[in-house]
Design a protein around this motif. Structure first.
Motif, PDB file in Angstrom:
ATOM      1  N   PHE B 111       0.835  -1.194   0.000  1.00 41.95           N
ATOM      2  CA  PHE B 111       0.000   0.000   0.000  1.00 41.95           C
ATOM      3  C   PHE B 111       0.873   1.248   0.000  1.00 41.95           C
ATOM      4  CE2 PHE B 111       0.588   0.665   4.582  1.00 41.95           C
ATOM      5  CZ  PHE B 111       0.899  -0.621   5.010  1.00 41.95           C
ATOM      6  N   THR B 112       0.276   2.347  -0.427  1.00 37.31           N
ATOM      7  CA  THR B 112       0.991   3.618  -0.560  1.00 37.31           C
ATOM      8  C   THR B 112       0.553   4.586   0.524  1.00 37.31           C
ATOM      9  OG1 THR B 112       0.983   3.308  -2.966  1.00 37.31           O
ATOM     10  CG2 THR B 112       1.561   5.490  -2.140  1.00 37.31           C
ATOM     11  N   ILE B 113       1.512   5.115   1.251  1.00 32.50           N
ATOM     12  CA  ILE B 113       1.242   6.164   2.236  1.00 32.50           C
ATOM     13  C   ILE B 113       1.658   7.494   1.628  1.00 32.50           C
ATOM     14  CG2 ILE B 113       1.772   7.048   4.535  1.00 32.50           C
ATOM     15  CD1 ILE B 113       0.166   4.440   4.535  1.00 32.50           C
ATOM     16  N   THR B 114       0.681   8.331   1.360  1.00 36.62           N
ATOM     17  CA  THR B 114       0.994   9.647   0.802  1.00 36.62           C
ATOM     18  C   THR B 114       1.027  10.709   1.889  1.00 36.62           C
ATOM     19  OG1 THR B 114      -1.360   9.801   0.283  1.00 36.62           O
ATOM     20  CG2 THR B 114       0.107   9.252  -1.530  1.00 36.62           C
ATOM     21  N   ASP B 115       0.217  10.538   2.943  1.00 34.42           N
ATOM     22  CA  ASP B 115       0.126  11.536   3.996  1.00 34.42           C
ATOM     23  C   ASP B 115       0.359  10.869   5.343  1.00 34.42           C
ATOM     24  OD1 ASP B 115      -2.549  13.772   5.157  1.00 34.42           O
ATOM     25  OD2 ASP B 115      -0.451  13.530   5.749  1.00 34.42           O
ATOM     26  N   PRO B 116       1.613  10.854   5.819  1.00 34.24           N
ATOM     27  CA  PRO B 116       1.910  10.143   7.069  1.00 34.24           C
ATOM     28  C   PRO B 116       1.360  10.828   8.328  1.00 34.24           C
ATOM     29  CG  PRO B 116       3.899  11.148   6.153  1.00 34.24           C
ATOM     30  CD  PRO B 116       2.807  11.400   5.181  1.00 34.24           C
ATOM     31  N   SER B 117       0.704  11.962   8.179  1.00 33.20           N
ATOM     32  CA  SER B 117       0.088  12.572   9.356  1.00 33.20           C
ATOM     33  C   SER B 117      -1.256  11.911   9.672  1.00 33.20           C
ATOM     34  CB  SER B 117      -0.107  14.078   9.141  1.00 33.20           C
ATOM     35  OG  SER B 117      -1.094  14.308   8.151  1.00 33.20           O
ATOM     36  N   GLN B 118      -1.765  11.126   8.734  1.00 36.68           N
ATOM     37  CA  GLN B 118      -3.024  10.406   8.978  1.00 36.68           C
ATOM     38  C   GLN B 118      -2.750   9.049   9.621  1.00 36.68           C
ATOM     39  OE1 GLN B 118      -5.739  10.009   5.697  1.00 36.68           O
ATOM     40  NE2 GLN B 118      -4.992  11.880   4.713  1.00 36.68           N
ATOM     41  N   LYS B 119      -3.808   8.470  10.174  1.00 41.31           N
ATOM     42  CA  LYS B 119      -3.717   7.110  10.697  1.00 41.31           C
ATOM     43  C   LYS B 119      -4.227   6.146   9.622  1.00 41.31           C
ATOM     44  CE  LYS B 119      -4.111   7.749  15.708  1.00 41.31           C
ATOM     45  NZ  LYS B 119      -2.770   8.231  15.776  1.00 41.31           N
ATOM     46  N   TYR B 120      -3.587   4.993   9.557  1.00 39.99           N
ATOM     47  CA  TYR B 120      -3.982   3.999   8.573  1.00 39.99           C
ATOM     48  C   TYR B 120      -4.192   2.661   9.261  1.00 39.99           C
ATOM     49  CZ  TYR B 120      -2.279   7.350   5.101  1.00 39.99           C
ATOM     50  OH  TYR B 120      -2.088   8.467   4.330  1.00 39.99           O
ATOM     51  N   HIS B 121      -5.259   1.981   8.872  1.00 39.01           N
ATOM     52  CA  HIS B 121      -5.565   0.677   9.436  1.00 39.01           C
ATOM     53  C   HIS B 121      -5.632  -0.317   8.280  1.00 39.01           C
ATOM     54  CE1 HIS B 121      -7.021  -2.106  12.411  1.00 39.01           C
ATOM     55  NE2 HIS B 121      -8.165  -2.305  11.796  1.00 39.01           N
ATOM     56  N   VAL B 122      -4.828  -1.358   8.318  1.00 35.40           N
ATOM     57  CA  VAL B 122      -4.740  -2.328   7.221  1.00 35.40           C
ATOM     58  C   VAL B 122      -5.097  -3.706   7.764  1.00 35.40           C
ATOM     59  CG1 VAL B 122      -3.236  -3.321   5.434  1.00 35.40           C
ATOM     60  CG2 VAL B 122      -2.938  -0.938   6.121  1.00 35.40           C
ATOM     61  N   PRO B 123      -6.396  -4.012   7.867  1.00 37.58           N
ATOM     62  CA  PRO B 123      -6.802  -5.287   8.443  1.00 37.58           C
ATOM     63  C   PRO B 123      -6.748  -6.412   7.412  1.00 37.58           C
ATOM     64  CG  PRO B 123      -8.734  -4.010   7.875  1.00 37.58           C
ATOM     65  CD  PRO B 123      -7.533  -3.180   7.490  1.00 37.58           C
ATOM     66  N   LEU B 124      -6.795  -7.636   7.912  1.00 38.02           N
ATOM     67  CA  LEU B 124      -6.855  -8.814   7.045  1.00 38.02           C
ATOM     68  C   LEU B 124      -7.967  -9.720   7.558  1.00 38.02           C
ATOM     69  CD1 LEU B 124      -5.610 -10.527   4.724  1.00 38.02           C
ATOM     70  CD2 LEU B 124      -4.229 -11.665   6.487  1.00 38.02           C
ATOM     71  N   LEU B 125      -8.968  -9.943   6.729  1.00 33.33           N
ATOM     72  CA  LEU B 125     -10.056 -10.859   7.051  1.00 33.33           C
ATOM     73  C   LEU B 125      -9.773 -12.133   6.279  1.00 33.33           C
ATOM     74  CD1 LEU B 125     -11.164  -7.814   7.172  1.00 33.33           C
ATOM     75  CD2 LEU B 125     -13.407  -8.897   7.265  1.00 33.33           C
ATOM     76  N   LEU B 126      -9.603 -13.221   6.983  1.00 39.88           N
ATOM     77  CA  LEU B 126      -8.992 -14.402   6.380  1.00 39.88           C
ATOM     78  C   LEU B 126      -9.744 -15.681   6.692  1.00 39.88           C
ATOM     79  CD1 LEU B 126      -6.261 -15.709   5.170  1.00 39.88           C
ATOM     80  CD2 LEU B 126      -5.580 -15.900   7.567  1.00 39.88           C
ATOM     81  N   SER B 127      -9.899 -16.513   5.663  1.00 44.28           N
ATOM     82  CA  SER B 127     -10.322 -17.891   5.889  1.00 44.28           C
ATOM     83  C   SER B 127      -9.286 -18.775   5.191  1.00 44.28           C
ATOM     84  CB  SER B 127     -11.718 -18.138   5.319  1.00 44.28           C
ATOM     85  OG  SER B 127     -11.669 -18.263   3.912  1.00 44.28           O
ATOM     86  N   ARG B 128      -9.541 -20.065   5.091  1.00 45.95           N
ATOM     87  CA  ARG B 128      -8.562 -20.928   4.436  1.00 45.95           C
ATOM     88  C   ARG B 128      -8.540 -20.711   2.928  1.00 45.95           C
ATOM     89  NH1 ARG B 128     -10.400 -26.641   5.522  1.00 45.95           N
ATOM     90  NH2 ARG B 128      -8.516 -27.154   4.361  1.00 45.95           N
ATOM     91  N   PHE B 129      -9.650 -20.220   2.376  1.00 43.11           N
ATOM     92  CA  PHE B 129      -9.737 -20.112   0.915  1.00 43.11           C
ATOM     93  C   PHE B 129     -10.144 -18.715   0.433  1.00 43.11           C
ATOM     94  CE2 PHE B 129      -8.829 -24.433   0.205  1.00 43.11           C
ATOM     95  CZ  PHE B 129      -9.459 -25.171   1.193  1.00 43.11           C
ATOM     96  N   SER B 130     -10.017 -17.723   1.305  1.00 47.20           N
ATOM     97  CA  SER B 130     -10.358 -16.371   0.873  1.00 47.20           C
ATOM     98  C   SER B 130      -9.710 -15.368   1.798  1.00 47.20           C
ATOM     99  CB  SER B 130     -11.879 -16.163   0.890  1.00 47.20           C
ATOM    100  OG  SER B 130     -12.358 -16.185   2.224  1.00 47.20           O
ATOM    101  N   TYR B 131      -9.538 -14.151   1.319  1.00 47.09           N
ATOM    102  CA  TYR B 131      -9.159 -13.063   2.225  1.00 47.09           C
ATOM    103  C   TYR B 131      -9.550 -11.723   1.620  1.00 47.09           C
ATOM    104  CZ  TYR B 131      -4.747 -12.261  -0.466  1.00 47.09           C
ATOM    105  OH  TYR B 131      -3.803 -12.007  -1.440  1.00 47.09           O
ATOM    106  N   SER B 132      -9.674 -10.766   2.488  1.00 47.66           N
ATOM    107  CA  SER B 132      -9.961  -9.417   2.028  1.00 47.66           C
ATOM    108  C   SER B 132      -9.254  -8.431   2.929  1.00 47.66           C
ATOM    109  CB  SER B 132     -11.462  -9.139   1.981  1.00 47.66           C
ATOM    110  OG  SER B 132     -12.013  -9.124   3.274  1.00 47.66           O
ATOM    111  N   THR B 133      -9.053  -7.248   2.396  1.00 50.22           N
ATOM    112  CA  THR B 133      -8.429  -6.171   3.144  1.00 50.22           C
ATOM    113  C   THR B 133      -9.035  -4.856   2.692  1.00 50.22           C
ATOM    114  OG1 THR B 133      -6.309  -5.179   3.813  1.00 50.22           O
ATOM    115  CG2 THR B 133      -6.509  -5.835   1.507  1.00 50.22           C
TER     116      THR B 133
END
Lengths: 122, 137
Positions: B111-133
């Motif tokens: 992922f790209t951080i353009t403005d480091p003064s902001q907060k960023y949350h990068v979660p991972l929702l995971l199963s054995r055969f799928s994931y999302s972020t």
């Protein structure tokens, strides 16, 4: 793209633009296979998704052996071509094929600030 | 020694943890095991930043998610500069420890951080055969 018939690639993908609710057309992508002896990725195919967000002919049945594969989707370039920016410069999905007799569908649902994938059938 | 130095000396003893500051990390993650409906605890993760000149990944932090699937102290505010980052999740090992296989030996989210003064949350929702972020706050 490979010269195999469109219906026969055992690895398929489908890229959907969930932000706009359309297939993601003309997304550049590449399929790679990890050489287990040398632990490096070798490029198998490069291509672009068609109007339906699909990219037929990724790999031939003969070349499809068990191991680790990776698809890299140039999603950053895709959003740029639409005049937008995205949180992700690109997406790589790394997956394991243990049974090369089964085909494997690796779709990508992508928006500017999220993406998801799952193992499916075509 | 003062209390902060005392805490730091304990944390330095654990090779896998960077020194956590008293301020929360501007970058956070959260691993969820969507197949079982529980947090993804005890997963090894690492954070990397791309060196734009050499195009090499520089390892910033390694850590293990806690019972809540979180990993505090990923990066300090000072180190959090604009750039391209990568979060690496050892998903194969996670499912292996649960006695299961996983389609994904690991997951990397770049992922790209353009403005480091902001907060960023990068979660991972995971199963054995799928994931999302997604990008969250």
């Amino acid at each position: 793209m490979g010269s195999s018939a469109k219906s026969s690639s055992p690895i398929t993908t489908h890229v959907l633009n969930t932000g706009d609710g359309v297939p993601a057309a003309r997304v550049a992508l590449s399929l790679h296979h990890l050489d287990p002896r040398m632990a490096i990725w070798s490029l198998i195919t490069i291509g672009n998704t068609n109007e339906d967000g699909r990219c037929p002919g990724l790999i031939t049945s003969d070349a499809f052996t068990p191991g680790l594969y990776k698809i890299r989707f140039e999603t950053g370039q895709y959003w740029e071509s639409l005049g937008q920016s995205s949180f992700y410069p690109y997406v790589e999905i790394v997956f394991t094929i243990s049974d090369a007799d089964q085909s494997c569908h690796v779709p990508l649902l992508v928006s500017k600030y999220s993406y998801s994938t799952y193992r499916g059938s075509q | 020694m003062n209390r902060l130095q005392h805490i730091r000396s304990h944390m330095l003893a654990d090779k896998n943890m960077n020194i956590a500051t008293t301020l929360p990390s501007p970058l956070t993650t959260h691993v969820l095991n969507t197949a079982q409906g529980v947090p993804g605890g005890n997963m090894t993760i690492s954070l990397h930043r791309l060196n734009p000149i050499s195009s090499e990944w520089y390892l910033l932090t390694t850590g293990i998610t806690n019972d809540d699937g979180r990993c505090p102290g990923l990066i300090t505010k000072e180190s959090f500069i604009a750039g391209v980052y990568k979060m690496h999740f050892e998903t194969g090992k996670y499912w292996d420890a649960l006695g299961e296989t996983c389609f994904y030996p690991y997951v990397e989210v770049i992922f790209t951080i353009t403005d480091p003064s902001q907060k960023y949350h990068v979660p991972l929702l995971l199963s054995r055969f799928s994931y999302s972020t997604y990008r969250g706050s």
